[in-house]
Design a protein around this motif. Sequence first.
Motif, PDB file in Angstrom:
ATOM      1  N   PHE A  56       8.267  10.831  28.202  1.00  0.00           N
ATOM      2  CA  PHE A  56       8.820  11.302  28.754  1.00  0.00           C
ATOM      3  C   PHE A  56       9.222   9.475  29.957  1.00  0.00           C
ATOM      4  N   TYR A  57       7.946   9.407  30.134  1.00  0.00           N
ATOM      5  CA  TYR A  57       7.661   7.870  31.027  1.00  0.00           C
ATOM      6  C   TYR A  57       7.952   6.461  29.842  1.00  0.00           C
ATOM      7  N   THR A  58       8.261   6.908  29.069  1.00  0.00           N
ATOM      8  CA  THR A  58       8.546   5.196  28.171  1.00  0.00           C
ATOM      9  C   THR A  58       9.923   5.638  27.957  1.00  0.00           C
ATOM     10  N   GLU A  59      10.550   6.666  27.113  1.00  0.00           N
ATOM     11  CA  GLU A  59      11.432   6.875  26.565  1.00  0.00           C
ATOM     12  C   GLU A  59      12.685   7.343  27.291  1.00  0.00           C
ATOM     13  N   LEU A  60      12.291   7.977  28.149  1.00  0.00           N
ATOM     14  CA  LEU A  60      13.671   8.139  29.380  1.00  0.00           C
ATOM     15  C   LEU A  60      13.552   7.545  30.667  1.00  0.00           C
TER      16      LEU A  60
ATOM     17  N   ALA B 156      10.292   1.917  42.675  1.00  0.00           N
ATOM     18  CA  ALA B 156      11.765   1.173  43.409  1.00  0.00           C
ATOM     19  C   ALA B 156      12.615   0.777  41.813  1.00  0.00           C
ATOM     20  N   VAL B 157      13.785   1.327  42.144  1.00  0.00           N
ATOM     21  CA  VAL B 157      15.022   0.676  41.011  1.00  0.00           C
ATOM     22  C   VAL B 157      15.871   0.061  42.312  1.00  0.00           C
ATOM     23  N   ASP B 158      16.771  -0.767  41.421  1.00  0.00           N
ATOM     24  CA  ASP B 158      17.607  -2.010  42.173  1.00  0.00           C
ATOM     25  C   ASP B 158      19.027  -0.960  42.340  1.00  0.00           C
ATOM     26  N   ASN B 159      19.469  -0.243  41.598  1.00  0.00           N
ATOM     27  CA  ASN B 159      20.395   1.051  41.920  1.00  0.00           C
ATOM     28  C   ASN B 159      20.057   1.863  41.718  1.00  0.00           C
ATOM     29  N   VAL B 160      20.267   3.079  42.441  1.00  0.00           N
ATOM     30  CA  VAL B 160      19.338   4.495  42.669  1.00  0.00           C
ATOM     31  C   VAL B 160      20.503   5.515  41.699  1.00  0.00           C
ATOM     32  N   HIS B 161      21.693   4.868  42.033  1.00  0.00           N
ATOM     33  CA  HIS B 161      23.218   6.177  41.711  1.00  0.00           C
ATOM     34  C   HIS B 161      23.089   5.568  40.332  1.00  0.00           C
ATOM     35  N   GLY B 162      23.067   4.024  39.891  1.00  0.00           N
ATOM     36  CA  GLY B 162      22.620   3.611  38.654  1.00  0.00           C
ATOM     37  C   GLY B 162      22.213   4.697  37.749  1.00  0.00           C
ATOM     38  N   GLU B 163      20.684   5.106  38.610  1.00  0.00           N
ATOM     39  CA  GLU B 163      19.445   4.813  37.574  1.00  0.00           C
ATOM     40  C   GLU B 163      20.164   6.029  36.994  1.00  0.00           C
ATOM     41  N   CYS B 164      20.063   7.087  38.639  1.00  0.00           N
ATOM     42  CA  CYS B 164      20.688   8.564  38.147  1.00  0.00           C
ATOM     43  C   CYS B 164      21.158   9.289  37.304  1.00  0.00           C
TER      44      CYS B 164
ATOM     45  N   LEU C 173      20.817  11.484  29.887  1.00  0.00           N
ATOM     46  CA  LEU C 173      19.231  11.482  29.150  1.00  0.00           C
ATOM     47  C   LEU C 173      19.168  13.059  29.215  1.00  0.00           C
ATOM     48  N   GLY C 174      18.630  14.064  30.116  1.00  0.00           N
ATOM     49  CA  GLY C 174      18.693  15.348  30.126  1.00  0.00           C
ATOM     50  C   GLY C 174      18.141  15.562  31.252  1.00  0.00           C
ATOM     51  N   VAL C 175      18.125  14.285  32.643  1.00  0.00           N
ATOM     52  CA  VAL C 175      17.077  14.254  33.371  1.00  0.00           C
ATOM     53  C   VAL C 175      17.437  15.250  34.533  1.00  0.00           C
TER      54      VAL C 175
ATOM     55  N   ASP D  17       9.646  15.433  36.340  1.00  0.00           N
ATOM     56  CA  ASP D  17       9.252  14.465  34.997  1.00  0.00           C
ATOM     57  C   ASP D  17       8.412  15.428  33.942  1.00  0.00           C
ATOM     58  N   THR D  18       9.209  16.743  33.936  1.00  0.00           N
ATOM     59  CA  THR D  18       9.220  18.001  33.259  1.00  0.00           C
ATOM     60  C   THR D  18       7.741  18.173  32.772  1.00  0.00           C
ATOM     61  N   CYS D  19       6.433  16.901  33.732  1.00  0.00           N
ATOM     62  CA  CYS D  19       5.134  17.038  33.218  1.00  0.00           C
ATOM     63  C   CYS D  19       4.765  17.881  34.468  1.00  0.00           C
TER      64      CYS D  19
END
Length: 129
Positions: A19-23, A81-89, A95-97, A116-118
């Motif tokens: 999850f943490y690497t592939e997604l 932290a992300v640069d673009n939360v809407h884009g990241e979502c 990807l199924g998150v 995080d499914t975990c």
Amino acid sequence: MRINLTSVFVDDQDKALRFYTELLGFVKKADVPLGEHRWLTVVSPEQPDGTELLLEPDAHPAVRPYRTALVADGIPAASFAVDNVHGECERLRRLGVRFTQEPLATGPVTVAVLDDTCGNLVQLAQYHR
């Protein structure tokens, strides 16, 4: 002084690593066998020598009630932290998150919360400077 390592408790280290690497896009930093479990860390590809996130087994008896209470109250175990939360979502949704909170502007930051499914909720935060 600086933060070197932080952790999230996970119910399955292999599933968490995927999850943490592939997604999410982190990269594996350390993978050291420790009997039944492993010292398993990931880092941001943007900061390979930065803070490591330990994908820590939830084997201690206090962990599951603690984590269950956090999830029930909607409290994230970690924030990234992300640069673009809407884009990241949008990328992660494709990807199924599953998100438990859609992006929400709260003053100088926009946050969203995912599962995080975990066993954890994770917050994504975009700071507006």
